[in-house]
Design a protein around this motif. Structure first.
Motif, short mmCIF file in Angstrom:
data_model
loop_
_atom_site.label_atom_id
_atom_site.label_comp_id
_atom_site.label_asym_id
_atom_site.label_seq_id
_atom_site.Cartn_x
_atom_site.Cartn_y
_atom_site.Cartn_z
N PHE A 28 -30.46 34.42 -3.58
CA PHE A 28 -30.38 32.99 -3.25
C PHE A 28 -28.94 32.52 -3.22
O PHE A 28 -28.53 31.79 -2.31
CB PHE A 28 -31.18 32.15 -4.24
N CYS A 29 -28.15 32.92 -4.22
CA CYS A 29 -26.75 32.48 -4.28
C CYS A 29 -25.96 33.01 -3.10
O CYS A 29 -25.10 32.31 -2.55
CB CYS A 29 -26.11 32.93 -5.59
N LYS A 30 -26.23 34.24 -2.68
CA LYS A 30 -25.54 34.79 -1.51
C LYS A 30 -25.86 33.96 -0.27
O LYS A 30 -24.97 33.65 0.53
CB LYS A 30 -25.94 36.25 -1.30
N PHE A 54 -29.79 20.65 5.91
CA PHE A 54 -30.33 21.66 5.00
C PHE A 54 -30.90 20.99 3.74
O PHE A 54 -30.46 19.94 3.32
CB PHE A 54 -29.23 22.64 4.59
N GLY A 55 -31.89 21.64 3.18
CA GLY A 55 -32.48 21.16 1.92
C GLY A 55 -32.99 22.32 1.11
O GLY A 55 -32.85 23.49 1.51
N PHE A 56 -33.59 22.04 -0.03
CA PHE A 56 -34.06 23.09 -0.92
C PHE A 56 -35.50 22.83 -1.35
O PHE A 56 -35.89 21.68 -1.61
CB PHE A 56 -33.18 23.18 -2.18
N VAL A 57 -36.31 23.86 -1.40
CA VAL A 57 -37.67 23.77 -1.94
C VAL A 57 -37.80 24.82 -3.04
O VAL A 57 -37.19 25.88 -2.98
CB VAL A 57 -38.74 24.01 -0.85
N PHE A 58 -38.59 24.51 -4.05
CA PHE A 58 -38.77 25.44 -5.17
C PHE A 58 -40.08 25.12 -5.88
O PHE A 58 -40.72 24.10 -5.62
CB PHE A 58 -37.59 25.36 -6.15
N ASN A 59 -40.48 26.00 -6.78
CA ASN A 59 -41.72 25.83 -7.50
C ASN A 59 -41.61 24.73 -8.53
O ASN A 59 -40.73 24.77 -9.39
CB ASN A 59 -42.10 27.15 -8.22
N GLU A 60 -42.45 23.72 -8.44
CA GLU A 60 -42.44 22.64 -9.43
C GLU A 60 -43.16 23.08 -10.69
O GLU A 60 -44.06 23.89 -10.64
CB GLU A 60 -43.15 21.40 -8.84
N GLN A 111 -36.99 30.54 -9.92
CA GLN A 111 -37.66 29.26 -9.68
C GLN A 111 -38.26 29.21 -8.27
O GLN A 111 -38.86 28.20 -7.89
CB GLN A 111 -36.66 28.10 -9.84
N GLY A 112 -38.09 30.29 -7.51
CA GLY A 112 -38.64 30.33 -6.16
C GLY A 112 -37.91 29.43 -5.18
O GLY A 112 -38.48 28.99 -4.18
#
Length: 229
Positions: free
Chosen positions: A76-78, A223-229, A202-203
């Motif tokens: 993810f960081c890359k 751009f935006g971010f989605v992850f597991n709540e 955290q997905g």
């Protein structure tokens, strides 16, 4: 009643809120903070050449100095590093955490004040005015502490995890580490391995929004971010 700590999931939510507020440098600072667990002073000194190679590709490892073990940069960081570098187009020798609009670098002298201001606005937006007093005050050590607490949790808060993680963050004694986290270790465990993919767990994913406009030039706001709540 104990104040709520900023864990990695809460900081990830905070960093995505910062991104939506177009505070891209602080958002990146927070995301990198919970990836690498560095002291804030060391993190603020990072340059793009530390995470991007001469061809513009994301590096696999982050090397702080000759004495420290290289930090493996998570998938993810890359992707995040590559996306921001591509959109921002900085010089490879530039510091990473620079205000997108003013071009001023984030400095330790005003860091805590700005983090407190941003975090209070975040809490009010998401949880309401009354929730501000329930959270720990955000400061320069907040991101590192969140990484540390997750690392200790993975190894069941063992004494060895306190010692090994403490050595990584520069706490030379167990007593210093206990003071930093606020509690004592539990039963021992055999082997500790530093992890730098806690944000990946955290997905979290980078997504690009489809917007109609003239030309093909993209912006950070696309751009935006989605992850597991």
């Amino acid at each position: 009643m104990n104040a709520i700590n900023w864990d990695t999931k809460e900081i990830l939510k905070f960093s995505t809120w910062l991104w939506d507020e177009r505070q891209y440098s602080y958002s990146l600072l927070a995301m990198h903070g919970i990836c690498w667990g560095l002291k804030i002073g060391s993190q603020l000194n990072l340059k793009w050449e530390d995470i991007i190679d001469a061809k513009g590709n994301p590096k696999d490892v982050l090397i702080i100095d000759k004495e420290s073990e290289p930090i493996k940069i998570s998938p993810f960081c890359k992707e995040l590093n590559s996306m921001v570098f591509r959109e921002l187009k900085p010089n490879i020798s530039d510091l990473i955490y620079v205000n997108y609009k003013t071009k001023k670098v984030i400095e330790t002298s005003n860091l805590s004040k700005n983090l407190q201001r941003f975090s209070e606005s975040y809490i009010i937006d998401l949880y309401g005015d009354d929730a501000v007093s329930k959270f720990e005050t955000m400061k320069g050590t907040t991101f590192q502490l969140a990484w540390v607490l997750d690392m200790l949790s993975i190894y069941n808060y063992s004494k060895k995890s306190f010692i090994d993680v403490g050595n990584y963050i520069g706490k030379s004694t167990l007593k210093e580490m206990i003071k930093f986290v606020g509690f004592e270790p539990k039963e021992p465990i055999e082997e500790i391995k530093m992890r730098f993919d806690l944000i990946d767990a955290q997905g979290v994913q980078i997504v690009k929004q489809v917007r109609s406009r003239l030309g093909n030039k993209s912006k950070f706001s696309d751009f935006g971010f989605v992850f597991n709540e």
